[in-house]
Design a protein around this motif. Structure first.
Motif, mmCIF file in Angstrom:
data_model
loop_
_atom_site.group_PDB
_atom_site.id
_atom_site.type_symbol
_atom_site.label_atom_id
_atom_site.label_comp_id
_atom_site.label_asym_id
_atom_site.label_seq_id
_atom_site.Cartn_x
_atom_site.Cartn_y
_atom_site.Cartn_z
ATOM 1 N N GLU A 203 0.824 -1.217 0.000
ATOM 2 C CA GLU A 203 0.000 0.000 0.000
ATOM 3 C C GLU A 203 0.855 1.264 0.000
ATOM 4 O OE1 GLU A 203 -2.500 -2.720 2.860
ATOM 5 O OE2 GLU A 203 -0.381 -2.450 2.335
ATOM 6 N N SER A 204 1.891 1.289 0.830
ATOM 7 C CA SER A 204 2.694 2.515 0.912
ATOM 8 C C SER A 204 3.492 2.752 -0.363
ATOM 9 C CB SER A 204 3.621 2.474 2.130
ATOM 10 O OG SER A 204 4.522 1.392 2.059
ATOM 11 N N MET A 205 4.024 1.683 -0.954
ATOM 12 C CA MET A 205 4.772 1.827 -2.198
ATOM 13 C C MET A 205 3.853 2.252 -3.340
ATOM 14 S SD MET A 205 8.001 1.115 -1.538
ATOM 15 C CE MET A 205 8.776 0.547 -3.047
ATOM 16 N N VAL A 219 -6.187 7.783 -2.710
ATOM 17 C CA VAL A 219 -5.918 6.375 -3.013
ATOM 18 C C VAL A 219 -6.498 5.529 -1.896
ATOM 19 C CG1 VAL A 219 -4.138 4.613 -3.339
ATOM 20 C CG2 VAL A 219 -3.796 6.916 -4.287
ATOM 21 N N GLU A 220 -7.210 4.465 -2.245
ATOM 22 C CA GLU A 220 -7.715 3.538 -1.238
ATOM 23 C C GLU A 220 -7.606 2.113 -1.756
ATOM 24 O OE1 GLU A 220 -11.835 4.392 -0.422
ATOM 25 O OE2 GLU A 220 -12.539 3.434 -2.252
ATOM 26 N N PHE A 225 -12.579 3.544 2.321
ATOM 27 C CA PHE A 225 -13.322 4.367 3.278
ATOM 28 C C PHE A 225 -14.699 3.801 3.580
ATOM 29 C CE2 PHE A 225 -10.119 7.372 1.809
ATOM 30 C CZ PHE A 225 -9.736 7.965 3.006
ATOM 31 N N GLU A 226 -15.328 3.171 2.607
ATOM 32 C CA GLU A 226 -16.644 2.580 2.869
ATOM 33 C C GLU A 226 -16.539 1.417 3.838
ATOM 34 O OE1 GLU A 226 -18.894 1.643 -0.573
ATOM 35 O OE2 GLU A 226 -18.868 3.695 -1.375
ATOM 36 N N GLY A 227 -15.417 0.724 3.824
ATOM 37 C CA GLY A 227 -15.242 -0.424 4.705
ATOM 38 C C GLY A 227 -15.176 -0.057 6.177
ATOM 39 N N VAL A 228 -14.758 1.163 6.489
ATOM 40 C CA VAL A 228 -14.647 1.542 7.896
ATOM 41 C C VAL A 228 -16.024 1.775 8.522
ATOM 42 C CG1 VAL A 228 -12.398 2.595 7.466
ATOM 43 C CG2 VAL A 228 -14.433 4.045 7.480
ATOM 44 N N VAL A 268 -8.463 5.067 -7.265
ATOM 45 C CA VAL A 268 -7.700 6.310 -7.319
ATOM 46 C C VAL A 268 -8.630 7.466 -7.679
ATOM 47 C CG1 VAL A 268 -5.786 7.501 -8.444
ATOM 48 C CG2 VAL A 268 -5.636 5.043 -8.003
ATOM 49 N N ALA A 269 -8.629 8.510 -6.849
ATOM 50 C CA ALA A 269 -9.443 9.698 -7.094
ATOM 51 C C ALA A 269 -8.624 10.724 -7.871
ATOM 52 C CB ALA A 269 -9.908 10.298 -5.770
ATOM 53 N N ILE A 270 -9.172 11.182 -8.978
ATOM 54 C CA ILE A 270 -8.487 12.138 -9.850
ATOM 55 C C ILE A 270 -9.312 13.412 -9.932
ATOM 56 C CG2 ILE A 270 -7.683 12.556 -12.204
ATOM 57 C CD1 ILE A 270 -7.168 9.559 -12.424
ATOM 58 N N LYS A 271 -8.689 14.528 -9.603
ATOM 59 C CA LYS A 271 -9.415 15.792 -9.531
ATOM 60 C C LYS A 271 -9.770 16.315 -10.930
ATOM 61 C CE LYS A 271 -5.403 18.918 -9.524
ATOM 62 N NZ LYS A 271 -4.628 19.904 -8.747
#
Length: 326
Positions: A203-205, A219-220, A225-228, A268-271
């Protein structure tokens, strides 16, 4: 300026959006891999402009392998791939030195590197540079033979109905505006045991390289986020056989920073593209006042449309680096 990533599979990029050429140097490519210029076309064509909502700037994106390959086989030496910019209009960017674009790197580049920094086409901050990540990804996918990379747009302009995507892009383009979105990438067959705990976790790489891609803001992995919002009893991935297959995949194929053999899932969220034709009130350093800026040039109304292959390539580079580090 530090423009390299990786350890065992290391990439270094150079050039800019409007320089004569741009390229990538890859260290750590094993000898004996079949590789020629034609191998790059399938992925490069997925990134190329042309669809509605993408930039009118058309580039051939022809790769030139200048070292590291002999008779179609990698030699084990550094692999260098060069592309030439052939369709630039640098004059469109002259005024941005004093009237920087909102939410773009014009201002931070000026502060960090000085007023002479090459901002033509966005310079090294441009999405044009993702061409080099895609090229490196082609090589990385060969190293990850047996793994399958797939991706799709799962959200665009706040909508998750794929049938509405074209309409949303057309509306933004008609308003001289832009929209962003979310890309989901799934990697199957990458195997187990890639990655390390903590600092070299998958995940970090992966997040490191994905966040290097211009316009990426989130990035998830797995259910993210839905899993939490679930309880542990709902979210836990039950192991159902001796191969480690799980009934669900909320972890996205990674436990403790190490691949567990299940599909790797990353979103991946892209603005929205900052360069828009719509007038914006923003500071002008020449007049020392806030004034309307109308951006010229040729830009994407939705860069997401061309980014799926970039996300795949980034994941391939990361996984190849981790595989060669075993």
């Amino acid at each position: 300026m530090h423009n390299s990533f990786g350890k065992a599979f290391r990439i270094e990029i150079y050039g800019g959006s409007h320089t004569e050429s741009l390229g990538v140097i890859i260290s750590g490519v094993p000898a004996g891999i079949n590789l020629c210029e034609a191998d790059f076309e399938a992925d490069l064509s997925r990134r190329r402009a042309g669809a509605k909502g993408t930039t009118p700037r058309r580039e051939g994106d022809i790769p030139h392998i200048v070292s590291g390959v002999r008779d179609g086989i990698t030699t084990g030496e550094k692999l260098e791939i060069v592309f030439y910019n052939e369709n630039t209009r640098s004059a469109d960017y002259d005024k941005l030195r004093v009237h920087p674009r909102p939410s773009h790197a014009d201002l931070t580049a000026r502060h960090k590197y000085g007023e002479e920094f090459d901002l033509r086409g966005g310079g090294i901050f441009s999405g044009r540079m993702t061409l080099l990540i895609v090229a490196a990804g082609v090589v990385a996918k060969k190293i990850m033979s047996g793994a399958t990379f797939s991706s799709q747009i799962v959200e665009l302009g706040g909508c998750r109905d794929a049938e509405q995507f074209a309409t949303i892009v057309a509306a933004a383009q008609g308003d001289a505006d832009s929209v962003g979105g979310v890309i989901e990438c799934i990697v199957t067959g990458a195997g187990r045991d890639l990655g390390e705990p903590f600092f070299d976790s998958v995940e970090s790489m992966a997040a490191h390289l994905l966040f290097a891609v211009p316009a990426v803001k989130g990035v998830e992995f797995g259910s993210g986020f839905e899993g939490v919002r679930l309880r542990g009893s709902e979210r836990n991935d039950r192991i159902i056989d001796d191969k480690g297959t799980t009934a669900t995949n909320h972890e996205g194929g990674i436990n403790g920073g190490i691949t567990n053999g299940n599909p790797i899932v990353v979103r991946v969220a892209i603005k929205p593209t900052p360069s828009i034709g719509l007038g914006q009130q923003t500071y002008n350093f020449a007049t020392q006042s806030v004034e309307e800026l109308k951006i010229g040039g040729r830009h994407d109304a939705c860069i997401v449309l061309r980014a799926s292959v970039v996300v795949e390539a980034a994941m391939a580079v990361v996984l190849a680096d981790l595989k060669l580090s075993l």
